[in-house]
Every structure is written in C-alpha cells, then in structure tokens.
Design a protein around this motif. Structure first.
Motif, short mmCIF file in Angstrom:
data_model
loop_
_atom_site.label_atom_id
_atom_site.label_comp_id
_atom_site.label_asym_id
_atom_site.label_seq_id
_atom_site.Cartn_x
_atom_site.Cartn_y
_atom_site.Cartn_z
N SER A 1 3.42 6.27 -5.15
CA SER A 1 3.55 4.89 -5.63
C SER A 1 4.97 4.63 -6.15
O SER A 1 5.55 3.57 -5.89
N TYR B 1 0.08 -0.23 -9.70
CA TYR B 1 -1.06 0.32 -10.46
C TYR B 1 -1.64 -0.71 -11.40
O TYR B 1 -0.92 -1.37 -12.15
N HIS C 1 -2.60 1.49 -5.47
CA HIS C 1 -2.25 2.67 -4.66
C HIS C 1 -3.42 3.64 -4.55
O HIS C 1 -3.29 4.67 -3.91
N ASN D 1 1.80 16.50 -5.00
CA ASN D 1 1.94 16.73 -6.45
C ASN D 1 0.89 17.72 -6.94
O ASN D 1 0.62 17.79 -8.14
N ARG E 1 -2.24 17.90 -7.11
CA ARG E 1 -3.41 17.48 -7.88
C ARG E 1 -4.64 17.99 -7.15
O ARG E 1 -4.59 18.28 -5.96
N LYS F 1 -5.70 16.91 -3.68
CA LYS F 1 -4.96 17.38 -2.50
C LYS F 1 -5.61 18.60 -1.84
O LYS F 1 -5.20 18.99 -0.75
N GLU G 1 -7.09 9.98 0.55
CA GLU G 1 -5.72 9.46 0.43
C GLU G 1 -5.82 7.97 0.70
O GLU G 1 -6.30 7.59 1.78
O1 GMT Z 1 -1.00 11.11 -3.93
C1 GMT Z 1 -0.73 11.14 -5.12
O2 GMT Z 1 -1.27 11.90 -5.90
C2 GMT Z 1 0.31 10.22 -5.66
C3 GMT Z 1 -0.19 8.82 -5.60
C4 GMT Z 1 0.67 7.93 -6.45
O3 GMT Z 1 0.10 7.11 -7.10
O4 GMT Z 1 1.86 8.02 -6.48
O5 GMT Z 1 -0.20 8.39 -4.24
C5 GMT Z 1 -1.02 7.30 -3.91
O6 GMT Z 1 -0.17 6.23 -3.54
C6 GMT Z 1 0.62 6.46 -2.35
C7 GMT Z 1 1.53 5.27 -2.14
O7 GMT Z 1 0.83 4.11 -1.88
C8 GMT Z 1 -0.31 6.73 -1.16
O8 GMT Z 1 0.45 6.97 -0.01
C9 GMT Z 1 -1.18 7.95 -1.49
O9 GMT Z 1 -2.09 8.15 -0.43
C10 GMT Z 1 -1.95 7.71 -2.77
N1 GMT Z 1 -2.65 8.95 -3.15
C11 GMT Z 1 -3.98 9.05 -3.12
O10 GMT Z 1 -4.72 8.15 -2.77
C12 GMT Z 1 -4.54 10.36 -3.52
#
Ligand code: GMT
Length: 382
Positions: free
Chosen positions: A17, A95, A124, A209, A211, A214, A285
């Motif tokens: 994000s 967010y 996100h 990251n 988590r 993943k 994801e």
């Molecule tokens: O994947 C993460 O843990 C990081 C997270 C974030 O908030 O930064 O990624 C989310 O946002 C990204 C950007 O829009 C998406 O590409 C990732 O798929 C999304 N992660 C998840 O849904 C787990």
C-alpha cells in the motif's frame, strides 16, 4: 482543470500500500500536480528529491500520561494544517483504519472553518481481513467508508469482499495496482547472479513482509520439493514476524545452503532479474503487487488462487494457481515450467504481456479522472 493539490496519507513502511501510494504521488508530481505526503515517516520508496513533492511528518510525542500515543489526533491536526496552508483540493487516504476515520474528522474540523476538503479512501485489503477477525471495527470502517467522497479497491475481488463485509451506500471504483513496465523490464536491468554466489541453476524468489498471511512455511516446503528433483536455489527477500520460523525450517534442512535470506531489498527488480520463478502462496492477496513486479520482469508466478490473484496471474499462461497449502501441486507446477527451456520462455513472454495491462500509463489516468470528478463535485457544492 489546472494542476491539483493533493494530500496523500499512507503507511510509510515496507508493504504494497505504501509502494502504491508513493508511486502514485511521484507520477502525479511528474505531471505537474503538487503532492503532499502526510505520514509518520518518509515513505520507503521516496528515496530522492522530486519536484512538486512535499513531506509532512506526523510527529507523535511520547506523553507520559497516555498509555497509547494519540496518533489519530495528531494526524487529524496535521491534515487540517496542511489542507489550510497548502490549500489542498483533495485528500487521498490509503487504508480505512485509521486513515479514513481520521480524514472524516479532519474534514469536519475544516468544515467548521468553511473549508470543504473531499477525501478518497483506497482499500488495500487488510482492513477487510481485520474486520473478518474482529467485528468491533465494523462501525468505524462502515461509517468512514460511507462518508468518503469516493472509495477505491485494488481488485474486483476486494470490492466483492468489501460489499459482503459492510453495508456500503457508496459506489466502489476498482483501480488495480500498477507498475512502470519500462523500469521493470528484464531487458534493461543489469543482472549478475554471481554477485550472490549463485551458479548457473534456476532461481526461485519470494519477496514479502513475512506476515503469516504470506505462508512463508509453504514457500520453504515448495522449494524443498523442487530441490529434491533438480539443483536450484531460492532467495527470500523482506523481513517480518515469520522470518525466524522460516530460517529455522531452512537451517534444519539438508538444502540449507541453497536457501538465501536477504532481508529488505530497496529495489525488488535488482533481485527479480535473477529469478526464473516467483512464489506467492499467500492465504490471500487483495491484489499481489509483488507478483505484478515479477510478471513485469518476465518471471512466471506460482501463487495461491485467493483474493485478487486470479485477476492478475493467469493459470497455465503466466504461471499457475493452486489452493493455499497445496505445496506439492505448486512444486509440480514449478518443475513443469523449469523442466523445459521453451516452456519457461513461453511463460516469461506471457508474464511480460500480462504486466503491460497494468502499466502505470493505463492505471494512473483512472485515479486522475476520479480526482477531477470529486474535486469538481466539491466545487459545485460551494
Ligand atoms: O501484503 C502485505 O502484507 C502488504 C499490504 C499492504 O497493505 O501494504 O499489501 C496489500 O496491499 C497491496 C497494494 O494494494 C496489495 O498488492 C497486496 O495484495 C495487499 N496484501 C494483502 O492483501 C495480503
């Protein structure tokens, strides 16, 4: 419409994000718009000086009276300050928690000063997952989403999930993650496998990251299945709560020398240029930005089939998708691609072709159109 003045609120640390918010800001600034990042740290992708970009730090002091630092209040005050003195046209928050509710609070304070500041919330994914686990967040997310002047999600799947989890009266716009395919191009990246001591064997890569979502243990399991069949290496980049567990798994294996943990890499393309396969077996994801970065570098992706991944990774074309936890099937898919040079090349070509659909020049105009629409609606209310 003249150039816009946009405030962007995001989480600055490593994660998709923050990357999306920052790259969007950089692109807007390069088009002449003034972009004001408001965050508690300089976003990690904002490494250089950029014309038209300004950074406003949210500095939460450690008051001995408070058990929890009042981050939201300080952020709201900072937004109000920036909106007034920089004359923002629009605020874009990444967010819902806590940024959308803070944006609403700032909006109300500004209204009391006869200033109208519209805000757009981009979801996100984690907001929705969080609510899945803890319903107590539901009222604040629903309220702040419904008060947003516009909502965007990064995939159709996340839009569906949002509508299932909350009663939303607002329209949700789907604007996927994007990439600079000119920058993320294998052809233009100088890549030296030997710099990591990697001989001429296939390289699998995972970046995240670390988590729980993943499924890093699955990354190691998939690799071990593949390694039993062919000589190969895996590079894991990033850091987070699951790293120690993954390192312990690797150290207990007979192939520990083939498993490399790099920690954070500032520029994923420098690593992806070495990759033959990218692994992303996540529980879910909402989009999968790291997979898009891999595809753009011509790297086939073996992923789970959850969330927005099927909208990006095409089964049998750009990689393969399996249910989360199906590590043997994922390993077989890796071997299928690696066992034949022509197959690998075909998947590489398809990967690159698919990534071009998400080029920044196709996606960023969607944000700009939405910004302009919201700003002109706001002006007409005055
Ligand atoms: O994947 C993460 O843990 C990081 C997270 C974030 O908030 O930064 O990624 C989310 O946002 C990204 C950007 O829009 C998406 O590409 C990732 O798929 C999304 N992660 C998840 O849904 C787990």
């Amino acid at each position: 419409m003249q150039n816009m003045k946009i405030g962007i609120v995001c989480f600055p640390t490593y994660g998709g994000s923050g990357a999306v918010a920052t790259e969007l800001g950089i692109e807007l600034a390069s088009l002449g718009h003034k972009v004001h990042f408001i965050s508690y740290e300089l976003p990690f992708r904002l490494q250089h000086f950029h014309e038209n970009i300004f950074f406003h730090e949210v500095n939460v002091s450690d008051y001995p009276l408070f058990e929890y630092p009042p981050y939201e209040s300080v952020l709201a005050s900072k937004i109000v300050d920036v909106a007034i003195y920089e004359e923002l046209d629009l605020l874009h928050v990444h967010y819902a928690i806590p940024h959308a509710s803070v944006a609403w609070m700032a909006q109300q304070i500004l209204l009391s000063k006869k200033i109208r500041l519209p805000y757009i919330t981009t979801l996100h994914g984690t907001d929705i997952t969080l609510v899945g686990r803890d319903r107590s967040f539901e009222p604040i997310i629903r309220f702040s989403l419904n008060k947003s002047n516009a909502i965007t999600t990064v995939s159709e799947s996340l839009k569906r999930e949002t509508l299932e989890a909350f009663k939303i009266d607002n329209k949700i716009h789907v604007i996927p993650n994007f990439i600079d395919t000119r920058e993320y191009d294998r052809k233009h990246t100088r890549c030296i496998k030997s710099s990591l001591g990697i001989p001429n064997v296939p390289v699998l890569v995972h970046i995240s990251n670390f988590r729980k979502v993943k499924r890093i243990d699955d990354v190691i399991k998939i690799f071990l299945h593949v390694r039993k069949e062919i000589p190969c290496k895996i590079i894991l980049a990033g850091d987070g709560p699951e790293r120690a567990m993954a390192e312990a798994m690797a150290r207990n294996s007979e192939y520990r020398k083939d498993i490399i943990f790099l920690g954070h890499v500032p520029n994923p393309k420098e690593l992806l240029c070495m990759a033959d396969i990218f692994l992303l077996p996540s529980q879910t994801e909402s989009f999968g930005l790291s997979a898009l970065e891999a595809l753009s570098m011509g790297v086939p992706v073996i992923s789970s089939n959850r969330g927005g991944l099927p909208e990006l990774n095409l089964h049998g074309k750009t990689g393969f998708l399996h249910k989360p936890g199906e590590v043997e099937q994922m390993a077989e898919s890796v071997l299928y691609i690696l066992n034949n040079k022509n197959t690998l090349q075909k998947f590489r070509d398809n990967a690159r072709k698919q990534a071009l659909k998400f080029d920044k020049n196709k996606i960023i105009p969607l944000y700009i159109t939405l910004y302009k629409e919201i700003i002109s609606q706001n002006k007409s209310k005055k």
